[in-house]
Enzyme design. Structure first.
Site, short mmCIF file in Angstrom:
data_model
loop_
_atom_site.label_atom_id
_atom_site.label_comp_id
_atom_site.label_asym_id
_atom_site.label_seq_id
_atom_site.Cartn_x
_atom_site.Cartn_y
_atom_site.Cartn_z
N GLY A 253 0.82 -1.19 0.00
CA GLY A 253 0.00 0.00 0.00
C GLY A 253 0.86 1.25 0.00
O GLY A 253 2.07 1.20 0.26
N CYS A 254 0.24 2.39 -0.28
CA CYS A 254 1.00 3.64 -0.35
C CYS A 254 1.54 4.06 1.01
O CYS A 254 2.73 4.39 1.14
CB CYS A 254 0.16 4.74 -0.98
SG CYS A 254 -1.44 5.02 -0.19
N TYR A 255 0.70 4.04 2.04
CA TYR A 255 1.19 4.40 3.37
C TYR A 255 2.30 3.45 3.84
O TYR A 255 3.32 3.91 4.35
CB TYR A 255 0.05 4.41 4.39
CG TYR A 255 -0.90 5.58 4.29
CD1 TYR A 255 -0.42 6.89 4.33
CD2 TYR A 255 -2.27 5.39 4.19
CE1 TYR A 255 -1.29 7.97 4.26
CE2 TYR A 255 -3.15 6.46 4.13
CZ TYR A 255 -2.66 7.75 4.16
OH TYR A 255 -3.52 8.83 4.09
N THR B 266 4.42 1.83 2.03
CA THR B 266 5.64 2.05 1.26
C THR B 266 6.49 3.16 1.88
O THR B 266 7.69 2.98 2.12
CB THR B 266 5.30 2.41 -0.19
OG1 THR B 266 4.68 1.27 -0.83
CG2 THR B 266 6.55 2.80 -0.98
N GLU C 20 2.15 12.07 -0.86
CA GLU C 20 2.02 11.50 0.47
C GLU C 20 3.26 11.84 1.29
O GLU C 20 4.38 11.74 0.80
CB GLU C 20 1.87 9.99 0.37
CG GLU C 20 1.49 9.31 1.66
CD GLU C 20 1.01 7.90 1.38
OE1 GLU C 20 -0.14 7.72 0.93
OE2 GLU C 20 1.81 6.97 1.58
#
Length: 375
Positions: free
Chosen positions: A178-180, A182, A271
């Protein structure tokens, strides 16, 4: 595998934000031909009608999954940019239909069985959460349903290239982080492995652009709801928490629990995470910084910034980069790590292509050489 070889790629779920970024990046990849793109609500439409910035690229029209005539499609790689739970169903059926070595004899009664005449050892890269959590009971707890393909889960490789590069290379099924996770894992794993920080009291304050919430119509994501405002969500129970804890625990060699709060900010993409950590006895923020510099010295997509330079989303917008830096906290024995990525690129589609490059023996940077956009 020769660097000049062209592979045929399918994108399942091409009408979402991650699907669109997959197309944007892959059309300039020297080794890729996009042969298939699916979408449900946008089926039958040219991709340029859905995303005008993708018009005129000579791409196939979007079609529904049920409409794919698999016997006429030869694919080397399939990207699944589908919602969680849907990916399990489709991937399980696809592997069954292709007589893939990952899957033993099974009876699969899903719409994906329509692929019954599609044969070959296709590589699958899943951008959903369906294969990220190694424990299927943990998946059921956090996603509210039983895992639909538990026999596949042990064979999936967690696709964080800077950490799992050698495991990704021979894999047939890769679960993209997931992005968070990563942004958090790239900042924390090297330090936990080396022991320069402790596994206690890790606090992650995360902020993401609205594209991270997906493209489906949701009232909290309307312009007037998010403009000129910032708000936390998933407080204390966001679904990325067990994923982050899983990988940090593996790095630390013991169970790690984190405090994690994500926030939605009024920007399209990007992000940034501010991470508060406890230093090991005798260690300093400078030791932590040096540890990260050494770990990422030869990594093309991760940059540890010069002293005093704060990472910002504008440094990585539109690119596959991650920028990190370390700051001394005024509290004794604590340090602050700041990590920034583009949630749709390094946090999703770009990382998926980076994994594809490793799996197919291409240059790891192929299709991902673009620098960040500014302003």
């Amino acid at each position: 595998m020769t660097q000049s070889r062209k592979i045929r790629v399918g994108i399942l779920g091409a009408s979402g934000y991650t699907g669109a970024d997959l197309v944007r990046l892959l059309v300039r990849h020297p080794n890729v031909e996009i042969a298939l793109m699916t979408a449900e609500r946008k089926a039958g439409m040219p991709i340029g009608d859905v995303f005008p910035h993708l018009m005129g690229l000579g791409l196939p029209d979007l079609i529904g999954l049920d409409e794919v005539e698999w016997h006429g499609v030869e694919l080397d790689v399939v990207f699944c940019a589908l919602p969680h739970a849907t990916s399990q169903e489709v991937i399980k059926g696809l592997l069954h239909a292709t007589k893939h070595s990952l899957l033993d004899e099974l009876i699969v009664e899903t719409r994906a069985d329509l692929a019954s005449s599609f044969e070959g050892e296709v590589k699958i890269i899943d951008l959903s959460a369906d294969f990220r959590l190694r424990d299927t009971e943990t998946y059921a707890e956090w996603y509210g349903r039983e895992h639909g393909a538990p026999e596949l889960q042990p064979k999936a490789v967690y696709g964080l290239p800077e950490i799992n590069r050698e495991a990704v290379k021979p894999a047939s099924l890769v679960a993209c982080p997931g992005c968070y996770p990563t942004a958090a894992l790239l900042a924390l794993i090297p330090a936990l492995r080396s022991g320069v920080i402790t596994s206690e009291d890790i606090i992650i304050d995360a902020k993401s652009g609205v594209s991270g919430a997906g493209r489906s119509l949701k009232e909290p994501n309307l312009f007037v709801e998010v403009s000129e405002a910032m708000h936390p969500y998933g407080i204390g129970h966001h679904r990325h928490m067990p994923e982050i804890e899983q990988e940090l625990s593996l790095a630390a060699g013991q169970a790690v629990s984190i405090s994690f709060t994500p926030h939605l900010v009024p920007m399209n993409r990007g992000e940034l995470e501010t991470i508060y950590v406890k230093l090991a006895d005798g260690k300093t923020a400078a030791d932590l910084k040096n540890d990260l510099v050494e770990f990422y010295a030869n990594e093309p997509f991760v940059s540890v910034l010069a002293d005093g330079v704060a990472p910002a989303t504008r440094m990585v917008r539109g690119s596959n980069g991650c920028v990190i830096n370390v700051f001394e906290d005024r509290l004794k024995n604590r340090a602050i790590i700041v990590s920034a990525i583009d949630n749709l690129v390094k946090g999703s589609s770009g990382q998926a292509i980076q994994n594809m490059n490793l799996m197919m023996g291409f240059d790891e940077m192929a299709g991902l050489e673009q620098v960040a956009m500014f302003p």
